[in-house]
Design a protein around this motif. Structure first.
Motif, mmCIF file in Angstrom:
data_model
loop_
_atom_site.group_PDB
_atom_site.id
_atom_site.type_symbol
_atom_site.label_atom_id
_atom_site.label_comp_id
_atom_site.label_asym_id
_atom_site.label_seq_id
_atom_site.Cartn_x
_atom_site.Cartn_y
_atom_site.Cartn_z
ATOM 1 N N GLY A 25 0.760 -1.189 -0.110
ATOM 2 C CA GLY A 25 0.058 -0.092 -0.114
ATOM 3 C C GLY A 25 1.334 1.301 -0.198
ATOM 4 N N ARG A 65 4.558 3.425 -1.390
ATOM 5 C CA ARG A 65 5.182 3.742 -3.379
ATOM 6 C C ARG A 65 6.377 4.353 -3.218
ATOM 7 N NH1 ARG A 65 0.100 7.195 -6.099
ATOM 8 N NH2 ARG A 65 0.292 7.947 -3.978
ATOM 9 N N LYS A 107 -7.398 -2.250 2.862
ATOM 10 C CA LYS A 107 -7.328 -2.919 1.434
ATOM 11 C C LYS A 107 -6.866 -2.513 0.489
ATOM 12 C CE LYS A 107 -7.811 -6.974 -0.558
ATOM 13 N NZ LYS A 107 -9.295 -8.285 -1.297
ATOM 14 N N PRO A 108 -5.061 -2.427 0.065
ATOM 15 C CA PRO A 108 -4.749 -1.698 -1.658
ATOM 16 C C PRO A 108 -5.647 -2.541 -2.155
ATOM 17 C CG PRO A 108 -2.827 -2.793 0.276
ATOM 18 C CD PRO A 108 -4.574 -2.817 0.572
ATOM 19 N N GLN A 109 -6.175 -1.434 -3.468
ATOM 20 C CA GLN A 109 -6.943 -2.133 -4.752
ATOM 21 C C GLN A 109 -6.477 -0.911 -6.263
ATOM 22 O OE1 GLN A 109 -11.085 -1.801 -3.837
ATOM 23 N NE2 GLN A 109 -10.407 -2.246 -2.261
ATOM 24 N N ARG A 124 -6.934 3.429 -5.223
ATOM 25 C CA ARG A 124 -6.662 3.189 -3.133
ATOM 26 C C ARG A 124 -5.435 2.550 -2.296
ATOM 27 N NH1 ARG A 124 -11.589 2.043 0.577
ATOM 28 N NH2 ARG A 124 -12.365 2.608 -1.664
ATOM 29 N N GLY A 125 -4.711 2.903 -1.831
ATOM 30 C CA GLY A 125 -3.235 3.130 -0.903
ATOM 31 C C GLY A 125 -3.255 3.227 0.286
ATOM 32 N N ARG A 126 -2.761 2.211 0.657
ATOM 33 C CA ARG A 126 -2.669 2.924 2.745
ATOM 34 C C ARG A 126 -2.230 4.307 2.576
ATOM 35 N NH1 ARG A 126 -1.256 -3.385 4.568
ATOM 36 N NH2 ARG A 126 -3.694 -3.603 3.982
ATOM 37 N N TYR A 172 -4.395 8.959 -6.490
ATOM 38 C CA TYR A 172 -4.695 7.437 -7.004
ATOM 39 C C TYR A 172 -5.502 7.634 -7.865
ATOM 40 C CZ TYR A 172 -1.934 4.529 -4.165
ATOM 41 O OH TYR A 172 -0.824 3.557 -3.332
#
Length: 431
Positions: free
Chosen positions: A11, A13, A114-116, A119-121, A306
């Motif tokens: 999550g 980068r 949840k990373p998807q 969407r990331g942390r 994102y």
């Protein structure tokens, strides 16, 4: 990857130079539009007292905090959003500025989810707020800014829509149908997820408030339930020539408990991903954060990096605009100095220094190399020009890399010559 002991956490980068260039495109576009609208930039810390977010957030946010105890024993959190920090800052310093405050920030936020896709942390947000104006004119100004931001990214009418609602309309609905005052926030959370909830689960949740799915969806479907604030915003945006981007959608509620009135979200027209941006009015948050010390009505929105990047990459004309910007701005330098004769390296270093002081971006080989390889390095840097310093010095050659042409000049006038050439178009850059 095999052999690497450490990688970025799930999550989170890394931003290689290419990724940084894309991020800079987003940031520069955001900053440019905000300044065109007369907004001033501010910044707040990414680490805050956890109590700031627990005071009045609601929804899922409290379960998504990156929360820990620091070495001083303080309960702290990496900020999950910026509005609470802004409310704290405004409460402390609002007397120092004329009202309304028109402020923006571009900064990192953190949520444990949840990373998807989209969407990331860890993510960056463009946050734009107006504080000190209670009327719908402020909401209209923000929605206008959101629309102009989308247009600045290369989107056109038909690519996206701004879906607008008003939580006050839902509060009135809940009271009219006997929902207990203390349960209204829970009811609003159910409405906020109405498009994602399974029918049987939705019906069960609504029945706990004495309501039915048909009654609630009937309210959403009736445009007569639009609030006076929505109608004022629609008239305002129509006068600006932006009315076509607006859509009444009473299913928009937004999950954070501090919202008090008009709320809105920007969606791609195909609804192929989550909201590109969202926000609304939060008239009581500053008062809550300051324990009643400052009462400052406010409205704002945020756009995350994102989703907007995903939408740009999936929309041909917007992506072409971004790629053109990256071509222009993604070069490592404007001029690459090719040292074709090592006995002239000292002369080359003097030219490099003079050009850099004149504001020209310049790179050069740190060690001796084959001239052919040096030209290849110049092309890889995506420089516009290769300046050749060879045995003919003080005569220089300037290679225009995109045109595969060259011209000659004298070292004594090199700065004026090259800075002048940089102001002239040379056609497409190398790709």
């Amino acid at each position: 990857m095999a052999g690497l002991a450490f990688q970025a956490l799930p999550g989170f980068r890394d931003f290689s130079p290419g990724e940084c260039a894309v991020r800079n495109y987003l940031f520069e576009t955001w900053r440019s539009v905000a300044r065109r609208f007369g907004f001033s930039e501010y910044e707040t810390p990414i680490l805050e007292d956890t109590a700031l977010y627990l005071k009045k957030s609601g929804g899922e946010l409290s379960s998504q905090l990156f929360r820990f105890e620091d070495q001083g024993g303080r309960d702290v959190t990496l900020r999950p959003e910026v509005t609470a920090s802004l409310a704290r800052l405004a409460a402390q310093h609002q007397r120092d500025f004329p009202k309304p405050l028109k402020w923006f920030e571009i900064g990192q936020c953190f949520r444990y989810e949840k990373p998807q896709k989209g969407r990331g942390r860890e993510f960056h947000q463009f946050n734009v707020d107006i504080l000190g104006e209670a009327g719908p004119v402020a909401d209209a100004e923000l929605i206008s800014l959101a629309i102009e931001t989308m247009l600045a990214f290369g989107f056109v009418e038909g690519d996206f829509v701004v879906r607008v609602s008003d939580r006050e309309a839902w509060v009135a609905f809940a009271r009219q149908h006997g929902v207990a005052e203390e349960l209204i926030p829970d009811f609003l959370n159910v409405v906020d997820k109405i498009e994602r909830e399974k029918p049987e689960a939705l019906e069960a949740k609504l029945q706990s408030f004495g309501l039915t799915t048909g009654l609630v969806k009937g309210f959403i479907a009736d445009p007569a339930n639009a609030s006076a604030a929505y109608n004022a915003i629609k008239d305002d945006l129509t006068a600006r020539g932006l009315g076509a981007y607006l859509e009444l959608d009473l299913s928009i509620v937004r999950g954070l408990a501090y919202y008090t009135g008009v709320v809105f979200e920007v969606f791609d027209s195909k609804k192929s991903m989550r909201a590109v941006a969202g926000g609304g009015r939060y008239d009581t948050l500053v008062s809550t954060i300051s324990d009643g010390g400052v009462d400052l009505p406010a409205t704002g929105f945020a756009m995350g990096d994102y989703v907007i990047r995903n939408l740009i990459e999936e929309t041909t004309h917007a992506n072409m605009q971004m790629q053109a910007w990256l071509q222009r701005q993604g070069a490592a330098c404007d001029v690459y100095v090719v040292v074709a004769d090592e006995t002239k390296r000292g002369n080359a270093l003097k030219l490099v220094t003079d050009l850099r002081r004149a504001g020209v971006s310049v790179d050069f080989p740190l060690i001796a190399g084959n001239v052919g390889k040096l030209f290849k390095r110049a092309e890889q840097s995506r420089a516009r020009f290769a300046l050749v310093v060879g045995n003919e010095y003080p005569q220089l050659k300037l290679k225009i890399l995109s045109a595969r042409s060259e011209e000659s000049g004298d070292a004594d006038s090199a700065v004026e010559w090259i800075t002048g050439r940089l102001l002239e178009p040379d056609g497409p850059l190398l790709v």
